[in-house]
Design a protein around this motif. Sequence first.
Motif, PDB file in Angstrom:
ATOM      1  N   ALA A  18       0.812  -1.223   0.000  1.00 34.08           N
ATOM      2  CA  ALA A  18       0.000   0.000   0.000  1.00 34.08           C
ATOM      3  C   ALA A  18       0.848   1.277   0.000  1.00 34.08           C
ATOM      4  O   ALA A  18       0.524   2.222  -0.743  1.00 34.08           O
ATOM      5  CB  ALA A  18      -0.966  -0.005   1.173  1.00 34.08           C
ATOM      6  N   PRO A  19       1.942   1.379   0.778  1.00 37.05           N
ATOM      7  CA  PRO A  19       2.737   2.606   0.710  1.00 37.05           C
ATOM      8  C   PRO A  19       3.364   2.858  -0.662  1.00 37.05           C
ATOM      9  O   PRO A  19       3.468   4.001  -1.101  1.00 37.05           O
ATOM     10  CB  PRO A  19       3.835   2.396   1.759  1.00 37.05           C
ATOM     11  N   VAL A  20       3.732   1.799  -1.360  1.00 34.13           N
ATOM     12  CA  VAL A  20       4.308   1.945  -2.703  1.00 34.13           C
ATOM     13  C   VAL A  20       3.239   2.446  -3.667  1.00 34.13           C
ATOM     14  O   VAL A  20       3.487   3.357  -4.460  1.00 34.13           O
ATOM     15  CB  VAL A  20       4.904   0.613  -3.197  1.00 34.13           C
ATOM     16  N   VAL A  21       2.057   1.883  -3.574  1.00 36.30           N
ATOM     17  CA  VAL A  21       0.961   2.309  -4.443  1.00 36.30           C
ATOM     18  C   VAL A  21       0.583   3.752  -4.151  1.00 36.30           C
ATOM     19  O   VAL A  21       0.379   4.558  -5.068  1.00 36.30           O
ATOM     20  CB  VAL A  21      -0.251   1.370  -4.282  1.00 36.30           C
ATOM     21  N   LYS A  22       0.508   4.091  -2.882  1.00 39.72           N
ATOM     22  CA  LYS A  22       0.147   5.462  -2.487  1.00 39.72           C
ATOM     23  C   LYS A  22       1.197   6.460  -2.982  1.00 39.72           C
ATOM     24  O   LYS A  22       0.866   7.502  -3.545  1.00 39.72           O
ATOM     25  CB  LYS A  22       0.019   5.547  -0.967  1.00 39.72           C
ATOM     26  N   SER A  24       3.292   6.063  -5.494  1.00 41.61           N
ATOM     27  CA  SER A  24       3.225   6.113  -6.958  1.00 41.61           C
ATOM     28  C   SER A  24       2.032   6.928  -7.426  1.00 41.61           C
ATOM     29  O   SER A  24       2.133   7.667  -8.411  1.00 41.61           O
ATOM     30  CB  SER A  24       3.141   4.700  -7.527  1.00 41.61           C
ATOM     31  N   TRP A  25       0.923   6.785  -6.734  1.00 39.37           N
ATOM     32  CA  TRP A  25      -0.268   7.562  -7.096  1.00 39.37           C
ATOM     33  C   TRP A  25      -0.006   9.056  -6.951  1.00 39.37           C
ATOM     34  O   TRP A  25      -0.337   9.837  -7.825  1.00 39.37           O
ATOM     35  CB  TRP A  25      -1.446   7.137  -6.243  1.00 39.37           C
ATOM     36  N   TYR A  26       0.602   9.447  -5.842  1.00 44.03           N
ATOM     37  CA  TYR A  26       0.897  10.863  -5.636  1.00 44.03           C
ATOM     38  C   TYR A  26       1.934  11.369  -6.620  1.00 44.03           C
ATOM     39  O   TYR A  26       1.912  12.536  -7.006  1.00 44.03           O
ATOM     40  CB  TYR A  26       1.368  11.118  -4.205  1.00 44.03           C
ATOM     41  N   ALA A  27       2.854  10.520  -7.040  1.00 41.93           N
ATOM     42  CA  ALA A  27       3.899  10.940  -7.970  1.00 41.93           C
ATOM     43  C   ALA A  27       3.343  11.260  -9.349  1.00 41.93           C
ATOM     44  O   ALA A  27       3.881  12.120 -10.051  1.00 41.93           O
ATOM     45  CB  ALA A  27       4.968   9.863  -8.075  1.00 41.93           C
ATOM     46  N   PHE A  28       2.271  10.592  -9.739  1.00 39.29           N
ATOM     47  CA  PHE A  28       1.754  10.763 -11.104  1.00 39.29           C
ATOM     48  C   PHE A  28       0.332  11.278 -11.191  1.00 39.29           C
ATOM     49  O   PHE A  28      -0.271  11.222 -12.257  1.00 39.29           O
ATOM     50  CB  PHE A  28       1.884   9.440 -11.853  1.00 39.29           C
ATOM     51  N   ARG A  29      -0.155  11.796 -10.111  1.00 39.98           N
ATOM     52  CA  ARG A  29      -1.492  12.372 -10.141  1.00 39.98           C
ATOM     53  C   ARG A  29      -1.457  13.656 -10.961  1.00 39.98           C
ATOM     54  O   ARG A  29      -0.513  14.437 -10.863  1.00 39.98           O
ATOM     55  CB  ARG A  29      -1.963  12.650  -8.720  1.00 39.98           C
ATOM     56  N   GLN A  59       8.663   7.320 -16.923  1.00 43.48           N
ATOM     57  CA  GLN A  59       8.542   8.072 -15.678  1.00 43.48           C
ATOM     58  C   GLN A  59       7.807   7.256 -14.615  1.00 43.48           C
ATOM     59  O   GLN A  59       8.173   7.285 -13.438  1.00 43.48           O
ATOM     60  CB  GLN A  59       7.804   9.388 -15.913  1.00 43.48           C
ATOM     61  N   LEU A  60       6.796   6.513 -15.035  1.00 43.22           N
ATOM     62  CA  LEU A  60       6.028   5.714 -14.083  1.00 43.22           C
ATOM     63  C   LEU A  60       6.899   4.623 -13.465  1.00 43.22           C
ATOM     64  O   LEU A  60       6.916   4.457 -12.250  1.00 43.22           O
ATOM     65  CB  LEU A  60       4.817   5.091 -14.763  1.00 43.22           C
ATOM     66  N   THR A  61       7.641   3.910 -14.292  1.00 37.34           N
ATOM     67  CA  THR A  61       8.481   2.848 -13.740  1.00 37.34           C
ATOM     68  C   THR A  61       9.582   3.405 -12.862  1.00 37.34           C
ATOM     69  O   THR A  61       9.919   2.811 -11.834  1.00 37.34           O
ATOM     70  CB  THR A  61       9.097   1.982 -14.856  1.00 37.34           C
ATOM     71  N   THR A  62      10.143   4.551 -13.218  1.00 34.15           N
ATOM     72  CA  THR A  62      11.173   5.171 -12.391  1.00 34.15           C
ATOM     73  C   THR A  62      10.605   5.580 -11.035  1.00 34.15           C
ATOM     74  O   THR A  62      11.227   5.360  -9.998  1.00 34.15           O
ATOM     75  CB  THR A  62      11.773   6.397 -13.099  1.00 34.15           C
TER      76      THR A  62
END
Length: 110
Positions: A18-22, A24-29, A59-62
């Motif tokens: 969950a922290p990784v998903v959260k 990642s979500w904030y990084a690409f929102r 960018q997403l994978t990075t």
Amino acid sequence: MSRWCLLGTVIMFLWLMAPVVKCSWYAFRDTPLSEADPTLNPSKTDVNRVEQSQGFGTQLTTAVQGCYRKTPLLGQEDWKTYLLLALAGATMLTWGLDRWQSRRGKSFES
């Protein structure tokens, strides 16, 4: 028993990821339009957005890799790691015992 252990393993995996998903979500929102820089004219804003979207996959994978480095699956609190590994081990053990018993003609379910 193996089904409950498998369910617990899946839940612990999702909880630890969950922290990784959260992150990642904030990084690409997407930035809301109300927060766009008013000093830029719209054509420059659109050009910047097009340039940023060109390498979205990269960018997403990075960003996901960076988020995972920050909070890895087995690098969080020790008790969470041990619980995940214990549930995964119990799942494999109970599944193996059930397979062994079913080959002998008996089942734990009955």
